[in-house]
Motif scaffolding. Structure first.
Motif, PDB file in Angstrom:
ATOM      1  N   GLY A   1       0.778  -1.234   0.000  1.00 20.71           N
ATOM      2  CA  GLY A   1       0.000   0.000   0.000  1.00 20.71           C
ATOM      3  C   GLY A   1       0.805   1.277   0.000  1.00 20.71           C
ATOM      4  N   CYS A   2       2.109   1.188  -0.210  1.00 21.17           N
ATOM      5  CA  CYS A   2       2.960   2.384  -0.174  1.00 21.17           C
ATOM      6  C   CYS A   2       2.780   3.298  -1.380  1.00 21.17           C
ATOM      7  N   TYR A   3       2.210   2.776  -2.461  1.00 16.96           N
ATOM      8  CA  TYR A   3       2.154   3.528  -3.717  1.00 16.96           C
ATOM      9  C   TYR A   3       0.721   3.664  -4.232  1.00 16.96           C
ATOM     10  N   PRO A   4      -0.121   4.428  -3.567  1.00 20.71           N
ATOM     11  CA  PRO A   4      -1.509   4.546  -4.036  1.00 20.71           C
ATOM     12  C   PRO A   4      -1.625   5.112  -5.445  1.00 20.71           C
ATOM     13  N   ASP A   5      -0.763   6.057  -5.817  1.00 16.32           N
ATOM     14  CA  ASP A   5      -0.826   6.636  -7.162  1.00 16.32           C
ATOM     15  C   ASP A   5      -0.500   5.592  -8.228  1.00 16.32           C
ATOM     16  N   ARG A   6       0.508   4.807  -7.976  1.00 17.26           N
ATOM     17  CA  ARG A   6       0.867   3.749  -8.936  1.00 17.26           C
ATOM     18  C   ARG A   6      -0.222   2.683  -8.991  1.00 17.26           C
ATOM     19  N   LEU A   7      -0.788   2.376  -7.843  1.00 21.54           N
ATOM     20  CA  LEU A   7      -1.871   1.394  -7.812  1.00 21.54           C
ATOM     21  C   LEU A   7      -3.043   1.854  -8.665  1.00 21.54           C
ATOM     22  N   SER A   8      -3.363   3.130  -8.588  1.00 22.54           N
ATOM     23  CA  SER A   8      -4.487   3.659  -9.365  1.00 22.54           C
ATOM     24  C   SER A   8      -4.220   3.562 -10.864  1.00 22.54           C
ATOM     25  N   GLU A   9      -2.956   3.573 -11.262  1.00 23.56           N
ATOM     26  CA  GLU A   9      -2.594   3.501 -12.679  1.00 23.56           C
ATOM     27  C   GLU A   9      -2.893   2.132 -13.281  1.00 23.56           C
ATOM     28  N   ILE A  10      -2.825   1.089 -12.468  1.00 23.95           N
ATOM     29  CA  ILE A  10      -2.960  -0.265 -13.027  1.00 23.95           C
ATOM     30  C   ILE A  10      -4.160  -1.020 -12.463  1.00 23.95           C
ATOM     31  N   ILE A  11      -4.976  -0.371 -11.649  1.00 21.70           N
ATOM     32  CA  ILE A  11      -6.050  -1.097 -10.968  1.00 21.70           C
ATOM     33  C   ILE A  11      -7.031  -1.730 -11.950  1.00 21.70           C
ATOM     34  N   GLU A  12      -7.218  -1.135 -13.116  1.00 19.48           N
ATOM     35  CA  GLU A  12      -8.149  -1.693 -14.096  1.00 19.48           C
ATOM     36  C   GLU A  12      -7.641  -3.005 -14.700  1.00 19.48           C
ATOM     37  N   LEU A  13      -6.357  -3.315 -14.483  1.00 18.35           N
ATOM     38  CA  LEU A  13      -5.779  -4.553 -15.008  1.00 18.35           C
ATOM     39  C   LEU A  13      -5.794  -5.671 -13.973  1.00 18.35           C
ATOM     40  N   VAL A  14      -6.333  -5.389 -12.782  1.00 22.76           N
ATOM     41  CA  VAL A  14      -6.259  -6.332 -11.672  1.00 22.76           C
ATOM     42  C   VAL A  14      -7.662  -6.785 -11.267  1.00 22.76           C
ATOM     43  N   ASP A  15      -7.811  -8.085 -11.036  1.00 27.69           N
ATOM     44  CA  ASP A  15      -9.086  -8.642 -10.568  1.00 27.69           C
ATOM     45  C   ASP A  15      -9.149  -8.750  -9.054  1.00 27.69           C
ATOM     46  N   TYR A  16      -7.980  -8.888  -8.414  1.00 27.28           N
ATOM     47  CA  TYR A  16      -7.933  -9.191  -6.983  1.00 27.28           C
ATOM     48  C   TYR A  16      -6.706  -8.496  -6.394  1.00 27.28           C
ATOM     49  N   VAL A  17      -6.907  -7.740  -5.336  1.00 18.11           N
ATOM     50  CA  VAL A  17      -5.791  -7.115  -4.618  1.00 18.11           C
ATOM     51  C   VAL A  17      -5.768  -7.628  -3.188  1.00 18.11           C
ATOM     52  N   ALA A  18      -4.587  -8.046  -2.741  1.00 19.52           N
ATOM     53  CA  ALA A  18      -4.370  -8.360  -1.326  1.00 19.52           C
ATOM     54  C   ALA A  18      -3.519  -7.238  -0.752  1.00 19.52           C
ATOM     55  N   LEU A  19      -4.096  -6.489   0.175  1.00 17.00           N
ATOM     56  CA  LEU A  19      -3.453  -5.311   0.739  1.00 17.00           C
ATOM     57  C   LEU A  19      -3.039  -5.604   2.178  1.00 17.00           C
ATOM     58  N   ASP A  20      -1.751  -5.467   2.455  1.00 18.36           N
ATOM     59  CA  ASP A  20      -1.265  -5.681   3.813  1.00 18.36           C
ATOM     60  C   ASP A  20      -1.646  -4.501   4.700  1.00 18.36           C
ATOM     61  N   ILE A  21      -2.278  -4.811   5.820  1.00 19.45           N
ATOM     62  CA  ILE A  21      -2.525  -3.828   6.866  1.00 19.45           C
ATOM     63  C   ILE A  21      -1.644  -4.262   8.032  1.00 19.45           C
ATOM     64  N   LYS A  22      -0.510  -3.622   8.177  1.00 21.83           N
ATOM     65  CA  LYS A  22       0.489  -4.090   9.131  1.00 21.83           C
ATOM     66  C   LYS A  22       0.074  -3.903  10.581  1.00 21.83           C
ATOM     67  N   ALA A  23      -0.738  -2.862  10.829  1.00 21.38           N
ATOM     68  CA  ALA A  23      -1.076  -2.465  12.195  1.00 21.38           C
ATOM     69  C   ALA A  23      -2.144  -1.390  12.102  1.00 21.38           C
ATOM     70  N   PRO A  24      -2.705  -0.953  13.239  1.00 19.75           N
ATOM     71  CA  PRO A  24      -3.529   0.260  13.182  1.00 19.75           C
ATOM     72  C   PRO A  24      -2.724   1.366  12.492  1.00 19.75           C
TER      73      PRO A  24
END
Length: 231
Positions: A98-121
């Protein structure tokens, strides 16, 4: 592209056989990292070779999973892999911290499933992993939540670093299709001191998961002893 290896898996994309590509390099140094050997990189591989691996596996796989390390450090190469996989009729999954939200938004349409690590509160990231990225992770969660992509949020429960109340805090501050509480295992870790920390008891995971289920609805626990258990 810098990669740490390629394997087949029946569990990395739930319900599908997948080709899993481990990208090398990660900007975080989580003390309990289970892939510490690729934090600083891996081996260079031409994209053409990775595409050939996909072609050779087409008769056996339903999906391609890009994991790490942190895949979005190599955004252009990852984009090519996702595009090629889609062209071949395969499902696609991306694992990210989750460190790169801008980059994620660039390719999200190419992805069917995202596993996002939530390390802590989110407020506790500096204490648990030594990085102030909580707000970035929240942004990444929003990117996926506002797309048609399936979102799994997941937390590795490390005794001594997290407490049951921390998991409840996470549960109250995320939005996802399923939340996974993962067992900590001390066999391979970045911080050698954690080898003295006992593996999380699956029963403790179940008890924590039962408490947060009314908040989130769909909760899964993952342990070496019992695999994936959806509560």
């Amino acid at each position: 592209m810098i990669i740490g290896g390629i394997i087949f898996s029946s569990v990395e994309y739930p319900g599908k056989m997948s080709l899993v590509i481990f990208t090398g390099g990660c900007l975080l140094k989580c003390p309990y990292c289970h892939n510490p050997e690729i934090i600083d990189g891996g081996e260079s591989s031409p994209i053409s070779d990775i595409k050939e691996e996909i072609d050779d596996a087409l008769d056996f796989i339903d999906a391609v999973v890009v994991t790490g390390g942190e895949p979005l450090m190599q955004i252009e190469d990852v984009r090519q892999i996702l595009e090629y996989s889609r062209q071949k009729g395969l499902k696609t999954k991306l694992d990210t911290n989750g460190c790169y939200p801008d980059r994620l938004s660039e390719i999200i349409e190419l992805v069917d499933y995202v596993a996002l690590d939530i390390k802590a509160p989110f407020y506790k990231y500096p204490e648990v992993i030594g990085a102030r990225i909580g707000e970035k992770v929240k942004e990444s969660m929003g990117v996926v939540a506002n797309s048609s992509c399936f979102l799994e949020c997941r937390t590795t429960y490390v005794p001594g670093l997290l407490e049951p109340g921390d998991v409840e805090n996470v549960a109250r501050n995320i939005q996802c299709d399923i939340y996974t509480l993962q067992q900590f295992r001390n066999k391979t870790v970045l911080d050698e001191r954690l080898k003295e920390t006992p593996n999380t008891d699956p029963q403790e995971l179940r008890e924590i998961a039962q408490k947060i289920k009314p908040i989130l609805g769909k909760v899964k626990i993952k342990s070496a002893e019992f695999g994936d258990e959806i509560l």
